[in-house]
Design an enzyme around this catalytic site. Structure first.
Site, PDB file in Angstrom:
ATOM      1  N   SER A  76      34.291 -40.661  26.602  1.00  0.00           N
ATOM      2  CA  SER A  76      34.408 -38.671  26.439  1.00  0.00           C
ATOM      3  C   SER A  76      35.251 -38.488  27.782  1.00  0.00           C
ATOM      4  O   SER A  76      36.284 -39.093  28.510  1.00  0.00           O
ATOM      5  CB  SER A  76      33.441 -38.446  26.965  1.00  0.00           C
ATOM      6  OG  SER A  76      32.139 -39.672  26.274  1.00  0.00           O
TER       7      SER A  76
HETATM    8  N1  SAH Z   1      30.369 -43.527  26.665  1.00  0.00           N
HETATM    9  C1  SAH Z   1      31.258 -43.907  26.202  1.00  0.00           C
HETATM   10  C2  SAH Z   1      31.646 -43.337  25.008  1.00  0.00           C
HETATM   11  C3  SAH Z   1      30.487 -43.175  24.014  1.00  0.00           C
HETATM   12  S1  SAH Z   1      31.227 -42.972  22.952  1.00  0.00           S
HETATM   13  C4  SAH Z   1      32.601 -44.409  27.292  1.00  0.00           C
HETATM   14  O1  SAH Z   1      32.254 -44.273  28.435  1.00  0.00           O
HETATM   15  O2  SAH Z   1      33.418 -44.550  26.862  1.00  0.00           O
HETATM   16  C5  SAH Z   1      29.723 -43.518  21.882  1.00  0.00           C
HETATM   17  C6  SAH Z   1      29.170 -44.577  21.907  1.00  0.00           C
HETATM   18  O3  SAH Z   1      28.217 -44.826  21.395  1.00  0.00           O
HETATM   19  C7  SAH Z   1      29.715 -45.030  20.115  1.00  0.00           C
HETATM   20  O4  SAH Z   1      30.436 -45.925  21.199  1.00  0.00           O
HETATM   21  C8  SAH Z   1      28.725 -45.614  19.316  1.00  0.00           C
HETATM   22  O5  SAH Z   1      29.019 -46.725  18.984  1.00  0.00           O
HETATM   23  C9  SAH Z   1      27.500 -45.615  20.214  1.00  0.00           C
HETATM   24  N2  SAH Z   1      26.083 -45.591  19.520  1.00  0.00           N
HETATM   25  C10 SAH Z   1      25.634 -44.471  18.243  1.00  0.00           C
HETATM   26  N3  SAH Z   1      25.517 -44.810  18.168  1.00  0.00           N
HETATM   27  C11 SAH Z   1      24.442 -45.691  19.177  1.00  0.00           C
HETATM   28  C12 SAH Z   1      23.435 -46.052  19.119  1.00  0.00           C
HETATM   29  N4  SAH Z   1      21.250 -45.545  17.632  1.00  0.00           N
HETATM   30  N5  SAH Z   1      22.824 -47.177  20.205  1.00  0.00           N
HETATM   31  C13 SAH Z   1      23.478 -47.627  20.802  1.00  0.00           C
HETATM   32  N6  SAH Z   1      24.753 -47.320  20.689  1.00  0.00           N
HETATM   33  C14 SAH Z   1      25.381 -46.290  19.662  1.00  0.00           C
END
Ligand code: SAH
Length: 216
Positions: A63
């Site tokens: 992000s």
């Molecule tokens: N917080 C992260 C950025 C997240 S991007 C950072 O600091 O880098 C969103 C992430 O959520 C992705 O890696 C995606 O694979 C994950 N995601 C999406 N749906 C999800 C779910 N149902 N359970 C767990 N992770 C999920």
């Protein structure tokens, strides 16, 4: 002797966060301490302190720093807190939280990302973070309850089952909205009377998808 100055790109980084309205000193200090360059793709290290989201493995994103700082500030994390993150990605947000909380549990549906983040966090010494491969929509029963919950992928609505994991007085923040439309950051406070829900700002996140990812 003059105190050593942080490198110019880190000074700009702090300035940008302050200008955009981040004022919590603990959050600003943590944003300065956690090396974002260790969480981005190798070829993107030069862009680590720009205020933009960057691509990571599995088609996901780390992000934008302002959004990380803003969500962290809104969450109001204290040293005694147990925090849940849904969407580990690179592990950057988890690292920020780990410096402010007692314990962080972060859940990710891509094995490649979960394994990568777990190793990276251990190598950098963030030892109060547990990374779990799993689905944030189907939390394991044994995971317990949390003082704070942060969702870093967009949900079409906030599942009751997630709200049930909040301790009394607990706070949840999640981007809510259609996968390819306008999403709004929603803050939910668990009070004695029920749930108090407030909308903060519009945001753009990758979608939260059900189930553990089949590829990788
Ligand atoms: N917080 C992260 C950025 C997240 S991007 C950072 O600091 O880098 C969103 C992430 O959520 C992705 O890696 C995606 O694979 C994950 N995601 C999406 N749906 C999800 C779910 N149902 N359970 C767990 N992770 C999920």
């Amino acid at each position: 002797m003059a105190t050593p100055q942080p490198p110019p790109e880190k000074m700009m980084f702090q300035l940008t966060l302050r200008r955009r309205g981040i004022s919590d000193q603990a959050v600003l200090r943590t944003m300065e301490e956690v090396p974002r360059e260790a969480f981005v793709e190798r070829g993107d290290a030069a862009y680590a302190y720009r205020d933009s989201a960057l691509g990571i493995e599995c088609g996901q994103t780390i992000s934008q720093p302002f959004v990380v700082a803003y969500m962290t500030e809104q969450l109001g994390v204290q040293k005694s807190h147990r925090v849940l993150e849904i969407g580990t990605g690179s592990g950057y947000q988890a690292a920020i939280l780990s410096r402010l909380a007692r314990e962080v549990v972060s859940i990710e549906r891509y094995r490649t990302l979960a394994d990568g983040a777990r190793k990276r966090l251990a190598r950098l010494g963030y030892d109060n973070v547990e990374v779990i491969l799993g689905d944030g929509y189907e939390l394991p029963d044994t995971i317990g309850t949390f003082d704070r919950i942060i969702v870093t992928a967009a949900m079409e609505s906030i599942p009751d089952r997630l709200l049930e994991r909040l301790e009394p007085g607990g706070v949840l923040i999640a981007p809510v909205g259609p996968h390819h439309g306008i999403q709004t950051l929603v803050k939910v406070l668990k009070t004695d009377a029920g749930f108090d829900r407030r909308e903060l700002v519009d945001v753009r996140f990758v979608p939260a998808l059900p189930g553990i990812a089949r590829e990788l």
